[in-house]
Write an enzyme that holds these catalytic residues in place. Structure first.
Site, PDB file in Angstrom:
ATOM      1  N   ASP A  62       0.638  -0.809   0.269  1.00 16.07           N
ATOM      2  CA  ASP A  62      -0.409  -0.521  -0.429  1.00 16.07           C
ATOM      3  C   ASP A  62       1.040   1.087   0.005  1.00 16.07           C
ATOM      4  OD1 ASP A  62      -2.729   2.011   0.904  1.00 16.07           O
ATOM      5  OD2 ASP A  62      -3.048  -0.225   0.507  1.00 16.07           O
ATOM      6  N   HIS A  97      -3.012   5.954   2.974  1.00 17.47           N
ATOM      7  CA  HIS A  97      -4.152   4.926   2.748  1.00 17.47           C
ATOM      8  C   HIS A  97      -4.072   3.414   3.245  1.00 17.47           C
ATOM      9  CE1 HIS A  97      -6.066   1.662  -0.333  1.00 17.47           C
ATOM     10  NE2 HIS A  97      -7.134   2.752  -0.350  1.00 17.47           N
ATOM     11  N   SER A 255     -11.333  -1.318  -0.973  1.00 16.94           N
ATOM     12  CA  SER A 255     -10.097  -0.988  -0.819  1.00 16.94           C
ATOM     13  C   SER A 255     -10.484  -1.681   1.127  1.00 16.94           C
ATOM     14  CB  SER A 255      -9.521   0.459   0.173  1.00 16.94           C
ATOM     15  OG  SER A 255      -8.030   1.351  -1.385  1.00 16.94           O
TER      16      SER A 255
END
Length: 399
Positions: A62, A97, A255
């Site tokens: 990520d 994120h 996600s």
């Protein structure tokens, strides 16, 4: 490092799940991480009575993770940065994120460990909030690094989203490397379901379990990509997780759905570390809450049932997949005689015939358009002769 299963496997397209035994043990979860409807939807309370991710390492590919956030502190090992963009660990955008994804994984598997490998950046964010896959090299390097450093499952909440850049050879080879080493991979189905509905990689690659997103009630979230590669689904709307700058926030997308699903796989492997990727896939798909008909392109085999998956992990179905070696000089094209590594010459007569037919069709189309245009002009002229008048240059145009 925990004992690893290194069973060589091929890819299978069925997945697993199983029902959990209830023990008098209070379920744990990442410190302070708020739980929402996803906990009940996945059956986490029952699942965590049976397993909590002990002895399992999740490779999180990520944007990096802020490792001192209370929700993930003490559970993160930071690997290399293969993305190397302009955002640095001192930037406020760093790990936005990835930190959320890490807390989602630990929300499901609170005793698992996470190896964070940076293959993406907030610089790669699309308008819909999803992360684009920059190119194959960082992701492929991240997969190989994670495998070589002992992960049991790999979570990839990212994707291409472009029809003309669906997949690349580096990533496909890295996926094969991971599966051949007994590592299960999960990837997001994509967030284009309410737009162009483009296919997405690595989620759509063979060997990767594609995770769609659901809303309350188990139906597809409007944004979740609809595609034949979808295998299972997990909650993806209003999912609370750790914010890189502190505190928590709610987001949506495939996600968080992928991160939650990866946490469920960590629970399964905690229950049985000998599970192969094919067995994981088979259990998830068999024990999910199947939609009408058993499967559809919206949610695959349905929303994951974590409790059932963990229970079934203790007695998995047989893994009947196995690599088959090539022997001799024969190949699939035999007896035609076409080599395995080259393409046969194109049949010129066939494509010339097709080209001629297409040209004839185009000429007919052009002719039809011309006939229609000439017909309209004749009709307009006839109308004027019968008393019609052209509009005055100074007067209003006809409406």
């Amino acid at each position: 490092m925990t004992e690893r299963r290194r069973t060589t496997t091929a890819f299978a397209t069925a997945a697993l799940s199983g029902l959990l035994c209830a023990l008098a043990v209070a379920p744990a979860h990442a410190a302070g991480t708020p739980r929402g409807w996803e906990a009940d939807a996945l059956g986490l309370a029952a699942a965590q009575r049976d397993a909590q991710g002990e002895g399992v390492t999740v490779g999180l590919l990520d944007t990096g993770v802020v490792a001192d956030h209370p929700a993930v502190k003490g559970k993160i090992t930071t690997g290399p940065d293969f993305r190397k963009g302009t955002i640095t660990p001192s930037s406020p955008e760093w790990g936005y994120h990835g930190t959320h994804m890490a807390s989602d994984i630990l929300k499901v598997a609170p005793k698992a460990k996470i190896l964070s490998v940076r293959v993406n950046s907030e610089e790669d964010k699309r308008d819909d909030g999803s992360l684009a896959k920059t190119d194959g090299t960082p992701l492929a390097k991240g997969i190989v690094y994670a495998v070589d450093h002992g992960v049991d499952v790999i979570s990839m909440s990212l994707g291409t989203g472009e029809v003309d850049d669906y997949a690349d050879e580096d990533t496909a080879l890295a996926v094969g490397y991971a599966v051949s080493h007994g590592v299960t991979l999960l990837g997001g189905a994509g967030n284009g379901g309410d737009k162009l509905n483009q296919p997405s990689a690595p989620g759509g690659l063979a060997g990767v379990i594609a995770v769609a997103a659901t809303q309350r009630g188990g139906g597809r979230a409007d944004f979740s990509t609809v595609h034949t590669y979808n295998e299972v689904a997990a909650p993806g709307v209003e999912i609370a997780g750790a914010k890189n700058t502190g505190g928590y926030e709610r987001i949506q997308g495939t996600s968080p759905a992928t991160a939650l699903a990866s946490g469920v796989v960590a629970l399964m492997l905690s229950k049985n570390q000998k599970l192969t990727p094919a067995q994981v896939r088979s259990i998830l798909t068999r024990t999910a809450h199947h939609p009408s008909g058993g499967w559809n392109a919206e949610v695959g085999y349905g929303q994951i049932n974590a409790a059932a998956a963990v229970k079934r992990a203790a007695s998995p179905p047989a893994d009947k997949t196995a690599p088959i070696g090539h022997k001799g000089t024969e190949h699939f094209a035999t007896p035609v005689g076409t080599p395995k590594t080259t393409h046969p010459n194109m049949e010129q007569g066939l494509w010339l015939t097709g080209l001629g037919a297409a040209g004839a069709g185009l000429l007919m189309l052009i002719g039809g358009v011309l006939v229609a245009v000439l017909g309209r002009r004749k009709a307009a002229t006839a109308g004027m002769v019968g008393g019609g008048t052209w509009p005055s240059a100074s007067g209003p145009l006809p409406r």
